[in-house]
Write a protein that holds these residues in place. Structure first.
Motif, mmCIF file in Angstrom:
data_model
loop_
_atom_site.group_PDB
_atom_site.id
_atom_site.type_symbol
_atom_site.label_atom_id
_atom_site.label_comp_id
_atom_site.label_asym_id
_atom_site.label_seq_id
_atom_site.Cartn_x
_atom_site.Cartn_y
_atom_site.Cartn_z
ATOM 1 N N THR A 236 0.815 -1.211 0.000
ATOM 2 C CA THR A 236 0.000 0.000 0.000
ATOM 3 C C THR A 236 0.851 1.265 0.000
ATOM 4 O O THR A 236 0.496 2.260 -0.636
ATOM 5 C CB THR A 236 -0.920 -0.013 1.237
ATOM 6 N N HIS A 237 1.972 1.215 0.716
ATOM 7 C CA HIS A 237 2.827 2.389 0.855
ATOM 8 C C HIS A 237 4.132 2.250 0.076
ATOM 9 O O HIS A 237 5.108 2.962 0.365
ATOM 10 C CB HIS A 237 3.131 2.632 2.337
ATOM 11 N N GLU B 219 7.113 2.593 -2.342
ATOM 12 C CA GLU B 219 7.776 3.608 -3.139
ATOM 13 C C GLU B 219 9.276 3.352 -3.046
ATOM 14 O O GLU B 219 9.721 2.523 -2.251
ATOM 15 C CB GLU B 219 7.460 5.021 -2.619
ATOM 16 N N SER C 245 12.090 5.690 -2.219
ATOM 17 C CA SER C 245 12.450 7.043 -1.790
ATOM 18 C C SER C 245 13.877 7.118 -1.262
ATOM 19 O O SER C 245 14.347 8.191 -0.871
ATOM 20 C CB SER C 245 11.473 7.527 -0.706
ATOM 21 N N THR D 41 2.713 2.712 -7.720
ATOM 22 C CA THR D 41 2.285 1.965 -6.537
ATOM 23 C C THR D 41 1.037 1.143 -6.823
ATOM 24 O O THR D 41 0.913 0.000 -6.360
ATOM 25 C CB THR D 41 2.031 2.924 -5.364
ATOM 26 N N ASP E 73 -0.661 -5.931 8.421
ATOM 27 C CA ASP E 73 -1.033 -4.600 7.957
ATOM 28 C C ASP E 73 0.213 -3.789 7.604
ATOM 29 O O ASP E 73 1.160 -3.699 8.402
ATOM 30 C CB ASP E 73 -1.822 -3.854 9.034
ATOM 31 N N PRO E 74 0.215 -3.156 6.425
ATOM 32 C CA PRO E 74 1.348 -2.296 6.063
ATOM 33 C C PRO E 74 1.320 -1.008 6.887
ATOM 34 O O PRO E 74 0.249 -0.482 7.195
ATOM 35 C CB PRO E 74 1.102 -2.004 4.577
ATOM 36 N N LEU E 75 2.480 -0.514 7.251
ATOM 37 C CA LEU E 75 2.574 0.696 8.061
ATOM 38 C C LEU E 75 3.104 1.857 7.231
ATOM 39 O O LEU E 75 4.058 1.691 6.462
ATOM 40 C CB LEU E 75 3.498 0.456 9.257
ATOM 41 N N PRO E 76 2.511 3.031 7.365
ATOM 42 C CA PRO E 76 3.020 4.205 6.642
ATOM 43 C C PRO E 76 4.473 4.476 7.010
ATOM 44 O O PRO E 76 4.896 4.258 8.149
ATOM 45 C CB PRO E 76 2.107 5.340 7.140
ATOM 46 N N GLY E 77 5.227 4.906 6.028
ATOM 47 C CA GLY E 77 6.633 5.212 6.267
ATOM 48 C C GLY E 77 7.566 4.037 6.167
ATOM 49 O O GLY E 77 8.787 4.197 6.324
ATOM 50 N N PRO F 20 8.076 1.652 3.310
ATOM 51 C CA PRO F 20 7.769 1.195 1.957
ATOM 52 C C PRO F 20 8.284 -0.198 1.637
ATOM 53 O O PRO F 20 7.730 -0.881 0.765
ATOM 54 C CB PRO F 20 8.443 2.246 1.066
ATOM 55 N N GLU G 125 10.734 -2.261 10.800
ATOM 56 C CA GLU G 125 10.019 -3.437 10.294
ATOM 57 C C GLU G 125 10.160 -4.637 11.228
ATOM 58 O O GLU G 125 9.203 -5.402 11.406
ATOM 59 C CB GLU G 125 10.536 -3.812 8.909
#
Length: 270
Positions: free
Chosen positions: A16-17, A19, A21, A36, A61-65, A67, A96
């Motif tokens: 979900t998040h 990228e 970066s 994405t 669950d994916p966590l923001p920040g 990726p 993670e």
């Protein structure tokens, strides 16, 4: 040769998040566009294929920040129901490890928070007799010793020498209890000698298939899911009686991962 598929249990994380970066391996280029939404579609096809093949797939669950959390294989190593957590070398991925440990502990698994760097199944691959352990770029020898003590499996250290193949699971794939496939050029001379002694009948592949991440695969003993671009690997596997299934994970490859990276095997106590 008759081969038999065995149902497995996997843990996966939706991208979900996702990228790119930052760059912590040679495959990552923050200047290169990442789609994405397409990464999610490709990941969902892999997830659905596992289910069609009869495997159980749990989700974290994916966590923001975070990726790179989609690369679930790096999150832990699970053997006989015991969970060795991951400790990452790079600060960008440090959070993670605790996230994956929390998931397992919440479900009653015996889990160990490691003291030394190990990047989960990225560098720890279980065969029928040994735990093959990569080192040189990410995981360290002290982490191998910690894995052996906690998991109770003999660890064989293997030195990686090509930065393109920074994790063991980019240079070697486990096909069955006593069968592996690997790219010799990713290993030191001594480690190549060890692999020849342990697995004299191993499938050896060429550089172009390793560059296509053809060794970043998942096998259930019959079906071998791997990047569709790795046609040479697929041909070699057919010769050995396996059933290769090609997948397009080209967006996730931009982060330096493919089929195996997205798949953490949960080996429950027997």
């Amino acid at each position: 040769m008759t081969r038999t598929a065995r149902p497995r249990r996997f843990l996966m994380c939706r991208p979900t998040h996702f990228e790119v970066s930052y760059a912590i391996n040679p495959w990552m280029d923050p200047a290169k566009p990442v789609d994405t939404d397409l990464a999610v579609v490709q990941w969902e096809r892999l997830h659905d294929l596992y289910v069609e093949l009869g495997h159980r797939v749990d989700l974290i669950d994916p966590l923001p920040g975070l990726p790179d959390m989609v690369y679930a294989a790096n999150g832990a190593t699970v053997v006989d129901g015991k969970v060795l957590g991951a400790r990452f070398r790079n600060a960008e991925r440090a959070a993670e490890g605790p996230a994956y440990l929390e998931w397992f502990r919440a479900r009653g698994f015996t889990a160990h928070d490691p003291l030394h760097v190990n990047e989960g199944e990225g560098d720890l691959l279980l065969t029928g007799r040994h735990l093959l352990a990569g080192r040189g770029f990410r995981s360290e020898s002290a982490g191998h010793a910690e894995a052996q003590e906690f998991l109770g499996r003999p660890v064989i250290g293997l030195d990686l020498v090509d930065p393109r193949f920074y994790h063991l699971d980019t240079a070697l794939g486990v096909l069955d209890a006593d069968q592996i496939v690997y790219y010799p050029g990713a290993f030191s001379a001594g480690s190549r000698a060890v692999l020849r002694r342990l697995f004299p009948d191993a499938v050896r592949v060429e550089e172009e298939d390793a560059e296509a991440f053809g060794l970043n695969l998942m096998s259930d003993g019959l079906n071998v899911v791997l990047p569709e671009a790795a046609t040479g690997v697929a041909a070699r596997l057919r010769e050995r009686g396996f059933r290769p299934v090609g997948m397009d994970l080209s967006e996730l490859l931009k982060g330096g991962g493919s089929v195996k990276c997205c798949t953490l095997e949960i080996r429950e106590a027997v």
